[in-house]
Design an enzyme around this catalytic site. Structure first.
Site, short mmCIF file in Angstrom:
data_model
loop_
_atom_site.label_atom_id
_atom_site.label_comp_id
_atom_site.label_asym_id
_atom_site.label_seq_id
_atom_site.Cartn_x
_atom_site.Cartn_y
_atom_site.Cartn_z
N ASP A 13 9.90 -41.17 -0.75
CA ASP A 13 8.94 -40.89 -1.81
C ASP A 13 9.02 -39.40 -2.10
O ASP A 13 8.44 -38.58 -1.40
CB ASP A 13 7.53 -41.30 -1.35
CG ASP A 13 6.48 -40.95 -2.39
OD1 ASP A 13 6.80 -40.24 -3.36
OD2 ASP A 13 5.32 -41.38 -2.21
N LYS A 39 5.93 -36.47 -11.26
CA LYS A 39 5.51 -35.07 -11.40
C LYS A 39 6.51 -34.22 -12.23
O LYS A 39 6.46 -34.26 -13.44
CB LYS A 39 5.27 -34.46 -10.02
CG LYS A 39 4.26 -35.35 -9.22
CD LYS A 39 3.27 -34.58 -8.45
CE LYS A 39 2.45 -35.45 -7.54
NZ LYS A 39 1.04 -35.39 -7.76
N TYR A 43 0.89 -40.37 1.61
CA TYR A 43 0.25 -41.05 0.48
C TYR A 43 1.34 -41.42 -0.52
O TYR A 43 2.15 -40.57 -0.90
CB TYR A 43 -0.77 -40.11 -0.17
CG TYR A 43 -1.46 -40.67 -1.39
CD1 TYR A 43 -2.46 -41.63 -1.27
CD2 TYR A 43 -1.13 -40.23 -2.67
CE1 TYR A 43 -3.10 -42.14 -2.40
CE2 TYR A 43 -1.76 -40.73 -3.80
CZ TYR A 43 -2.74 -41.68 -3.65
OH TYR A 43 -3.38 -42.18 -4.76
N1 HOZ Z 1 -3.35 -37.83 -5.54
C1 HOZ Z 1 -2.88 -36.65 -6.21
C2 HOZ Z 1 -2.90 -35.51 -5.26
N2 HOZ Z 1 -2.10 -35.68 -4.09
C3 HOZ Z 1 -3.64 -36.39 -7.50
C4 HOZ Z 1 -5.03 -35.91 -7.36
C5 HOZ Z 1 -5.75 -35.65 -8.71
O1 HOZ Z 1 -5.14 -35.57 -9.76
O2 HOZ Z 1 -6.95 -35.57 -8.66
#
Ligand code: HOZ
Length: 429
Positions: A238, A266, A143
């Site tokens: 990434d 992050k 992702y």
């Molecule tokens: N997409 C992130 C987790 N891999 C963030 C999810 C979130 O903050 O709900």
């Protein structure tokens, strides 16, 4: 879930789609309503009903020092007193760029943005602009945020909710994204033989954390580097999750690979909204105003975000033992979880790199998205509820990572393993 969280969730669902501002956290995949959080400190969260949780979400990765770390809060407070945003350059941005360049081996120049999604989206545009090519290769279950080109066979929420193809992504754009199996170098070679001269970049999470944690097999990342060089395509790491997480210089330092571009987020924001992309000077100079590839942002390099991120990075630079300590804590936690599962007669696969790890309810090795999807999601769901009821807060999806912070001590880890023993035991009944 307590009464106040329940009421807030009801109200939120009327005002916000699904009641949340990011899909996975709604808890839909694990059949629970989310506790609404009031405050956090160290490795704990407290919800609005006063329940305390041991937190292994750590804001999905950023909180490597633990929540409300005094130096981070102080830095944010001091900067906020001087105004929240200027839309003009600051010395903090220069300090941040310097810290990133010093710590991440392949980065010679860096641009700050506001999220991981923006970082990967901009890196893809830069790769296309620099090479004059349109196709990109990504890996199933990885992702890279929710930009159109990257939502193909994606992990995280797309995997959690088994969304086959996202409506709204133009087919003409998705066509330029080729998705292959992680850890499958033969597939990459075949695809590059066919499309290599049209491929702008291969983008990869060097340590995937969005199909649950998957470990790169020896030679896979090296192979990607070799193939991209052969076809003059760029290699994009990434490292939004793995950066400053699996080691001080991220996965590229851990595995000794030098990508052309790196995406970060992050941890470099210390819990504030931040992202960054950087890499070789020659490539980064294609960005406006030096070059013609355009990307901009009113809040990019925001002083409060820079202050929180820099304070976090200074702690990492100061505490030279931090990664050794995180490794020891994570080893203690995940070996204890494995023992607890076996004690309950359950087969689990635990994947871990440093302080990020996942538990899959399966007997087979999990080395890509196809094998991750073989794990028993119903068992995860029951395990999850059992843990939440006992005050352990995990990511509400089998396709996400657990994160251990410097604030998790052996006492808390022991408590977590005891909770897991009870939760595993209840799966049989
Ligand atoms: N997409 C992130 C987790 N891999 C963030 C999810 C979130 O903050 O709900």
């Amino acid at each position: 879930m307590g009464e106040k969280s329940r009421e807030l969730f009801q109200k939120a669902k009327e005002l916000i789609p699904g009641g949340v501002n990011s899909p996975v956290r709604a808890g839909k995949a694990v059949g629970v309503n989310p506790p609404f959080i009031d405050r956090a400190e160290g490795c704990f969260l407290w919800d609005v009903d006063g329940n305390r949780y041991i937190d292994y979400v750590c804001s999905w990765g950023p909180m490597i020092l633990g929540h409300a770390f005094p130096e981070v809060i102080d830095a944010v407070r001091q900067v906020a007193l001087k105004g929240t945003s200027y839309g003009a350059p600051t010395g903090l941005e220069v300090e941040m760029a310097q810290a990133i360049i010093e710590m991440v081996p392949s980065v010679e120049m860096v641009r700050m943005v506001n999220s991981g999604t923006e970082a990967t989206m901009s890196a893809i545009r830069l790769a296309r602009g620099f090479t004059g090519r349109e196709k990109i290769i990504k890996f199933e279950g990885c992702y890279h945020g929710h930009a159109d080109s990257l939502l193909v066979s994606a992990g995280s929420g797309v995997a959690t909710f088994a969304i086959p193809g996202c409506p709204g992504v133009p087919a003409a754009l998705a066509e330029h994204t080729i998705s292959l199996g992680f850890n499958n170098l033969a597939e990459v070679r075949k695809a590059m033989e066919k499309w290599g001269s049209d491929v702008a970049a291969i983008i990869v999470e060097p340590v995937p954390g969005n199909m649950g944690v998957v470990v790169p097999e020896g030679g896979f990342l090296e192979g990607l580097r070799e193939i991209t060089l052969k076809y003059d395509s760029l290699l994009i790491f990434d490292e939004v999750i793995s950066g400053f997480r699996v080691s001080r210089g991220g996965a590229q330092e851990l595995y000794g690979i030098s990508p052309d571009l790196t995406c970060l987020g992050k941890i470099i924001g210390g819990g504030l909204p931040v992202g960054a992309y950087g890499g070789k000077k020659e490539i980064m100079l294609s960005m406006a105003p030096e070059g013609d590839v355009y990307q901009a942002g009113t809040l990019s390099g925001n002083p409060i975000a820079m202050a929180g991120g820099l304070a976090t990075m200074r702690q990492i630079q100061k505490n030279t033992n931090i990664y050794k300590q995180l490794e020891e804590k994570s080893q203690l936690l995940f070996s204890g979880l494995e023992r607890a599962a076996h004690k309950a007669g359950l087969s689990v696969v635990i994947n871990r790199v440093g302080s990020m790890g996942s538990i899959f309810f399966t007997e087979e090795e999990v080395k890509d998205f196809a094998s991750a999807k073989q794990s028993d999601c119903e068992k995860f769901k029951k395990f999850y509820s059992g843990m939440l009821e006992q005050g352990v807060y995990l990511a509400p999806s089998p396709f996400e990572a657990w994160f251990v912070s410097a604030a998790h001590d052996s006492e808390v880890i022991k408590m977590t393993i005891e909770c897991a023993e009870r939760s595993f035991a209840s799966l049989g009944s």
